[in-house]
Design a protein around this motif. Structure first.
Motif, PDB file in Angstrom:
ATOM      1  N   GLN A  63     -48.016 -10.437   6.441  1.00  0.00           N
ATOM      2  CA  GLN A  63     -48.195 -11.361   7.565  1.00  0.00           C
ATOM      3  C   GLN A  63     -48.756 -12.678   7.067  1.00  0.00           C
ATOM      4  O   GLN A  63     -49.578 -12.710   6.173  1.00  0.00           O
ATOM      5  N   GLN A  66     -52.563 -16.403  10.820  1.00  0.00           N
ATOM      6  CA  GLN A  66     -52.363 -17.231  12.008  1.00  0.00           C
ATOM      7  C   GLN A  66     -53.227 -18.492  11.952  1.00  0.00           C
ATOM      8  O   GLN A  66     -52.793 -19.564  12.377  1.00  0.00           O
ATOM      9  N   THR A  99     -52.507 -13.798  22.000  1.00  0.00           N
ATOM     10  CA  THR A  99     -51.322 -13.253  22.659  1.00  0.00           C
ATOM     11  C   THR A  99     -50.526 -12.370  21.712  1.00  0.00           C
ATOM     12  O   THR A  99     -50.895 -12.177  20.564  1.00  0.00           O
ATOM     13  N   ASP A 100     -49.420 -11.862  22.208  1.00  0.00           N
ATOM     14  CA  ASP A 100     -48.534 -11.058  21.377  1.00  0.00           C
ATOM     15  C   ASP A 100     -47.265 -11.845  21.065  1.00  0.00           C
ATOM     16  O   ASP A 100     -47.065 -12.947  21.581  1.00  0.00           O
ATOM     17  N   LYS A 101     -46.409 -11.267  20.241  1.00  0.00           N
ATOM     18  CA  LYS A 101     -45.214 -11.968  19.766  1.00  0.00           C
ATOM     19  C   LYS A 101     -44.266 -12.331  20.907  1.00  0.00           C
ATOM     20  O   LYS A 101     -43.799 -13.475  20.987  1.00  0.00           O
ATOM     21  N   THR A 103     -44.792 -12.728  24.144  1.00  0.00           N
ATOM     22  CA  THR A 103     -45.358 -13.767  25.004  1.00  0.00           C
ATOM     23  C   THR A 103     -45.333 -15.122  24.302  1.00  0.00           C
ATOM     24  O   THR A 103     -45.021 -16.140  24.915  1.00  0.00           O
ATOM     25  N   PHE A 153     -46.981 -11.853  13.461  1.00  0.00           N
ATOM     26  CA  PHE A 153     -47.530 -10.823  14.343  1.00  0.00           C
ATOM     27  C   PHE A 153     -47.391  -9.412  13.772  1.00  0.00           C
ATOM     28  O   PHE A 153     -47.350  -8.447  14.512  1.00  0.00           O
ATOM     29  N   CYS A 155     -49.519  -7.584  12.184  1.00  0.00           N
ATOM     30  CA  CYS A 155     -50.685  -6.734  12.455  1.00  0.00           C
ATOM     31  C   CYS A 155     -50.582  -6.081  13.824  1.00  0.00           C
ATOM     32  O   CYS A 155     -51.015  -4.946  14.005  1.00  0.00           O
ATOM     33  N   HIS A 156     -49.966  -6.749  14.793  1.00  0.00           N
ATOM     34  CA  HIS A 156     -49.803  -6.168  16.129  1.00  0.00           C
ATOM     35  C   HIS A 156     -48.940  -4.909  16.062  1.00  0.00           C
ATOM     36  O   HIS A 156     -49.230  -3.920  16.737  1.00  0.00           O
ATOM     37  N   ASP A 157     -47.885  -4.952  15.265  1.00  0.00           N
ATOM     38  CA  ASP A 157     -47.015  -3.780  15.111  1.00  0.00           C
ATOM     39  C   ASP A 157     -47.809  -2.605  14.553  1.00  0.00           C
ATOM     40  O   ASP A 157     -47.672  -1.473  15.004  1.00  0.00           O
ATOM     41  N   GLN A 160     -50.563  -1.173  17.063  1.00  0.00           N
ATOM     42  CA  GLN A 160     -50.003  -0.408  18.169  1.00  0.00           C
ATOM     43  C   GLN A 160     -49.720   1.040  17.769  1.00  0.00           C
ATOM     44  O   GLN A 160     -49.599   1.905  18.616  1.00  0.00           O
TER      45      GLN A 160
END
Length: 162
Positions: A63, A66, A99-101, A103, A153, A155-157, A160
């Motif tokens: 990643q 950000q 936010t998330d990817k 959005t 994004f 890290c979001h994956d 989750q």
């Protein structure tokens, strides 16, 4: 420094003077020798070549940080932009961390539609008789976000799946 993002454990540390690819290789070798489990993903500042180095040691997603991407977009759009479109793109970019990817992509698409005139504005260069973008910084910042979207994004994956 290589640090576990969840526990905060320092996995390996090395004083790096110029952040060369060799410095990163040495850091990764030290990290592998700690016996710590394979990382699920890595976060980097975006320096060229580092992603390939990490993936040569570990087959993991990488990643882009950000905060570093926000700083890049801020440089394109200036510290105190006068144009409304520049100010709004800066605001959207700063919202990335909240936010998330999906959005974030939606916000960028809405922005692109709202400021279509700024994106399509062209100016004639009287010397070359060629048209160029009237707001090139807007184009560069927007393209920079789109280019790295798949790396912002990751890290979001992972989070989750925990």
């Amino acid at each position: 420094m290589a640090q576990d993002g969840i526990t905060g454990d320092i996995l390996a540390s090395k004083h790096i003077f110029q952040e060369t690819v060799e410095d990163y290789k040495e850091l990764l070798r030290a990290m592998m020798n700690t016996g710590y489990p394979r990382p699920h993903f890595a976060v980097i500042d975006g320096r060229n070549g580092i992603e390939r180095v990490i993936q040569s040691f570990y087959s993991i997603p990488v990643q882009m940080c950000q905060a570093h991407k926000i700083a890049t977009v801020d440089r394109y759009l200036l510290k105190y932009p006068r144009r409304e479109s520049y100010r709004e793109l800066k605001h959207i970019t700063h919202e990335m961390v909240l936010t998330d990817k999906l959005t974030f992509i939606w916000m960028l698409k809405e922005f692109r539609v709202k400021y279509m005139n700024d994106f399509e504005a062209k100016t004639l260069n009287p010397k070359t008789l060629r048209y160029h973008a009237t707001h090139p910084r807007l184009h560069q910042a927007f393209k920079s976000l789109l280019r790295d979207m798949d790396r912002l994004f990751i890290c979001h994956d992972f989070l989750q799946t925990i």
